[in-house]
Scaffold this active site. Structure first.
Site, PDB file in Angstrom:
ATOM      1  N   ARG A 121      -8.635  -0.593  10.628  1.00 18.30           N
ATOM      2  CA  ARG A 121      -7.349  -0.081  10.148  1.00 18.30           C
ATOM      3  C   ARG A 121      -7.502   0.956   9.029  1.00 18.30           C
ATOM      4  NH1 ARG A 121      -7.287  -5.656   8.958  1.00 18.30           N
ATOM      5  NH2 ARG A 121      -7.671  -6.205   6.783  1.00 18.30           N
ATOM      6  N   ASP A 139       0.801  -1.230   0.000  1.00 18.49           N
ATOM      7  CA  ASP A 139       0.000   0.000   0.000  1.00 18.49           C
ATOM      8  C   ASP A 139       0.835   1.283   0.000  1.00 18.49           C
ATOM      9  OD1 ASP A 139      -1.743  -2.046   0.558  1.00 18.49           O
ATOM     10  OD2 ASP A 139      -2.596  -1.132   2.347  1.00 18.49           O
TER      11      ASP A 139
END
Length: 501
Positions: free
Chosen positions: A167, A48
């Protein structure tokens, strides 16, 4: 392929690892699939994009990084920076998991620039003595010397009304009320993906849960929402997220996990996002996930987005065997035009064009077939103003089709197909992708970079991204069509493949 133990995946970077990683980088730097103008891992695995922002005259970008191999292990943040979103340089380690709250990984997070600092809000992945996960939303700050310090206490504690999957906080500020907000992804106890929203009048403390952000008319986002992002563009909002477990719908959402977007309005009084239309794929290709928009003030009425050129739970054996995995996409400029989300290469992407190596006008050469040597890194522009049938084969050999791009004027479908490439991977999720173009095909911008192809369609109408791993023998272009113009430029190198920790 090597089987990684829990202990090997749990390694945290230390000074004594420098020589090991320098050697690993030297080995992978010779790969024919290393790129020239995409951000790629200095070693190990990249996933990511994190902490993306404009600060002190530079674009700062971090990526999730496991330094020691091409697997999802102990997540660190690695730092790169750029003056123009085209030329990126490696800075080095940004953060590593070295506190109790992030003892098993500095997971994804976002940036907010204020008080002459960059604030990072990220998820600390904690494991207790029984290896049970506990998520915390943490704060760190970076100064103009790129020094990052973590704040001691979490901004947001674990919420027991949800599973351990909480998250990827996105921090933003609304000028309407001068309040700060955090949007994050979560999974409820029924194993359903949800958005959680928090608010405070200051970044450092005082965060209160507002509840779940609902999307009017929609309630099924699979079993988990990852990497939510919300941006205001003009007078509209764009909600971007990565749902896991979303069911395919026609030609859309065919990847294992997908990145999606909604354009609409945000009503925080009723905790509701009001979409103007249906859920749309952010990318119509094979690989694009965990996209994040930059905290920035340079581009007015536009957002700047980066995505992971990959997908969770996919494998890429060609580079996995070499010890590395992952890329970051080209930066995209997002606008809303006539109610539609448009995605284009950032304005400086033309800097990537080097030498024009061939050009065909009015289809004079390609009415039957065009053959030419295939550059491993190039930029191609195809104009199809008449909207005619088109076939373009990249990285072909012999009579094979290579990576095939076809447009059918009757159905108005644009298809990419990688089934004829020598290196096959993740075929259980299909080897072709198709998008429908209501107004037909007029233009393609194709960015080819050794193991990456990104196709921008009709000046931003959609994008189709694909990883490929062509062998040296896959080295030709073929094209068939009529009334078509094509230009091909060699691509410049804009990311140095150097080793910095």
């Amino acid at each position: 392929m090597k089987v990684w133990s829990r202990e090997e995946r749990s390694r945290t970077l230390t000074a004594k690892d420098y020589d090991e990683l320098a050697h690993a980088h030297e080995q992978i730097s010779h790969s024919i699939w290393r790129t020239q103008y995409h951000v790629q891992p200095v070693t190990g695995l990249l996933n990511d994009p994190n902490g993306f922002c404009w600060y002190k005259g530079k674009w700062h970008l971090f990526y999730q990084w496991f330094p020691f191999g091409p697997v999802h292990g102990q997540k660190h943040w690695y730092h790169v920076q750029s003056d123009d979103l085209v030329h990126f340089e490696n800075v080095g380690l940004g953060m590593k998991p070295d506190t109790w709250y992030d003892n098993h990984g500095c997971y994804s997070g976002s940036a907010f620039v204020e008080d002459d600092l960059v604030y990072f809000v990220y998820t600390g992945n904690n494991r207790d003595e029984n290896y049970i996960r506990h998520p915390y939303q943490l704060l760190a700050g970076m100064n103009q010397d790129n020094r990052i310090l973590k704040y001691e206490e979490p901004l947001i504690q674990e919420d027991k009304d949800y599973t351990e999957h909480q998250r990827d906080p996105k921090i933003f500020r609304r000028h309407e009320d001068e309040m700060y907000y955090i949007l994050m992804g979560a999974q409820n106890l029924k194993k359903q993906g949800k958005f959680l929203m928090y608010r405070s009048n200051q970044i450092h403390t005082g965060w209160q849960k507002l509840g779940e952000l609902k999307v009017r008319g929609m309630d099924d986002f699979g079993y988990m929402i990852e990497c939510p992002d919300i941006e205001k563009i003009g007078d509209k909002y764009v909600l971007i997220f990565s749902p896991q477990g979303l069911a395919p719908k026609g030609d859309s959402f065919r990847n294992k996990f997908n990145n999606v977007a909604l354009v609409g309005d945000l009503d925080l009084y009723h905790m509701e996002f009001i979409p103007d239309g249906d859920l749309q794929p952010l990318d119509g290709g094979f690989e694009f996930y965990a996209a994040q928009c930059a905290n920035q003030s340079l581009y007015k009425d536009a957002a700047i987005l980066e995505g992971w050129f990959g997908c969770s739970d996919y494998t890429y054996p060609a580079t996995d065997e070499e010890g590395w995995d992952g890329l970051i996409s080209l930066p995209r400029q997002l606008t809303i035009e006539n109610g539609k989300l448009m995605q284009r290469p950032v304005k400086d992407a033309d800097k990537l064009k080097k030498d024009l190596i061939f050009e065909v006008r009015n289809g004079s050469v390609v009415k039957d077939q065009m053959h030419a040597e295939m550059p491993r890194a190039c930029i191609m522009e195809v104009n199809n103003s008449a909207g005619k049938n088109l076939t373009l084969n990249l990285f072909t050999w012999g009579r094979e089709r290579g990576f095939e791009i076809t447009y059918d004027e009757t159905s108005k479908n644009l298809t990419i197909d990688r089934s004829a490439m020598a290196n096959q991977f993740n075929t259980e999720f299909g080897t072709s992708r198709r998008v429908h173009l209501d107004n037909g095909l007029s233009k393609l911008q194709i960015f080819v970079d050794h193991s990456a192809i990104e196709i921008f369609v009709n000046d931003g109408e959609t994008v189709m991204s694909s990883r490929i791993f062509p062998e040296k023998s896959e080295n030709m272009i073929r094209m068939a069509g009529s009334d078509i113009d094509i230009k091909v430029w060699l691509a410049a190198r804009s990311t140095e493949d150097d080793f910095k920790l």
